[in-house]
Write an enzyme that holds these catalytic residues in place. Sequence first.
Site, short mmCIF file in Angstrom:
data_model
loop_
_atom_site.label_atom_id
_atom_site.label_comp_id
_atom_site.label_asym_id
_atom_site.label_seq_id
_atom_site.Cartn_x
_atom_site.Cartn_y
_atom_site.Cartn_z
CB THR A 1 0.99 2.14 2.40
OG1 THR A 1 2.22 2.76 2.05
CG2 THR A 1 0.58 1.19 1.32
CB THR B 1 5.24 0.68 7.57
OG1 THR B 1 5.65 0.99 6.24
CG2 THR B 1 3.94 -0.08 7.56
CG ASP B 2 8.42 4.40 5.14
OD1 ASP B 2 8.56 3.15 5.06
OD2 ASP B 2 8.23 5.13 4.15
CG ASP C 1 5.00 8.88 2.81
OD1 ASP C 1 4.87 8.21 1.79
OD2 ASP C 1 5.89 8.66 3.67
CB SER C 2 4.72 7.65 8.35
OG SER C 2 5.68 6.71 7.95
CB SER C 3 8.92 9.77 4.94
OG SER C 3 8.03 9.98 3.89
CB CYS D 1 23.52 -5.83 16.71
SG CYS D 1 25.25 -6.10 16.41
#
Length: 347
Positions: A17, A93-94, A61-63, A284
């Site tokens: 992005t 960021t993904d 796109d990092s995906s 968690c």
Amino acid sequence: MTTQTRSSILMVYTGGTIGMKQDPQDLTLKPFDFSQILEEVPELQKFALRIDSYTFDPLIDSSDVKPAMWQELATLIRDRYDSYDGFVVLHGTDTMAYSASALSFMLENLAKPVVFTGSQLPIGVPRTDGKENLISAVEIASAKDADGHAMVPEVSIFFNSKLLRGNRSTKVSSEDFSAFASPDYPPLAEAGISIRYNTPAIRKPQSWDAPLKIWTSLDTRVSILKIHPGITPHLMRHFLCDPQTRAVIIETYGSGNAPSGQWFLDSVEEASRMGKVVMNVTQCLAGRVNMDLYATGKALKRAGVVSGGDMTTEGALGKLFCLLGRNPDNEWVKARLGDDLMGEISR
Ligand code: ASP
């Protein structure tokens, strides 16, 4: 006469992005070229630094990140290692935490900063977080101590005023500027009016002069299984006993718990008999796996499951890819999984 050499940074642009703008036609975000990013951040010229750039082709796109990109990145850093004081990697960021984790294991004897950063809003947007992230990442990547050594000679993520260890980080928000956290490890630095380095938390290389060694052989035959209420024996067996995998990361409940039914243990035992590496990490966000605490955890341990301690899933995946790629012997890999290789696990 002494010659003052300027610090130098290689900025590696992979996509994400931070460097995108809206396509007027279909209104989706598309990458724009690196020189335009620099035009948006003239502040960078105020640093007395040489900033060179390297742009991945294609920008992604990092995906769409694949291990091949990590191999390219590790090789690039190795090839340019002697020419720069630090590296800044602009990344979506993904999957940034996956990439930073993997790179931390691929770069051995790292004595220079490799700082990943990106943004939630494109850099050309007035309220962008990209400028501040980029400027501080560059400052950190070029920072040296009184002896002339890098302040943060490790793979890290800078985001929203915090510098986090790469292999301890995880993306925690798709909307907030504070998109990353490392709940089991303190920030390596925080940017306020000055950058405050948490020196005791920063990893130092064993030797500042050892040559950088890269591990580019990655074995990706790993799957990740998140335990959930209602999980079926069929699904368990499918994941754990697939002949195509060498290792399975099980994301368990709390401190390493899983269903107590015999069917569950049977699958785990069968996977162990097949020689697979089965690793236990917690779902968690914070805390660690302790397989001695509850009966189900103990049973998993007896069945040959290795504790992932307080490793993140991203950290566990990168560690497994790298160790499996280094050695075809799964027992060798199992014996090393609990070791602290790159600051990814607490003792
Ligand atoms: N989808 C984008 C990516 O990861 C999101 C971002 O950059 O923040 O490339």
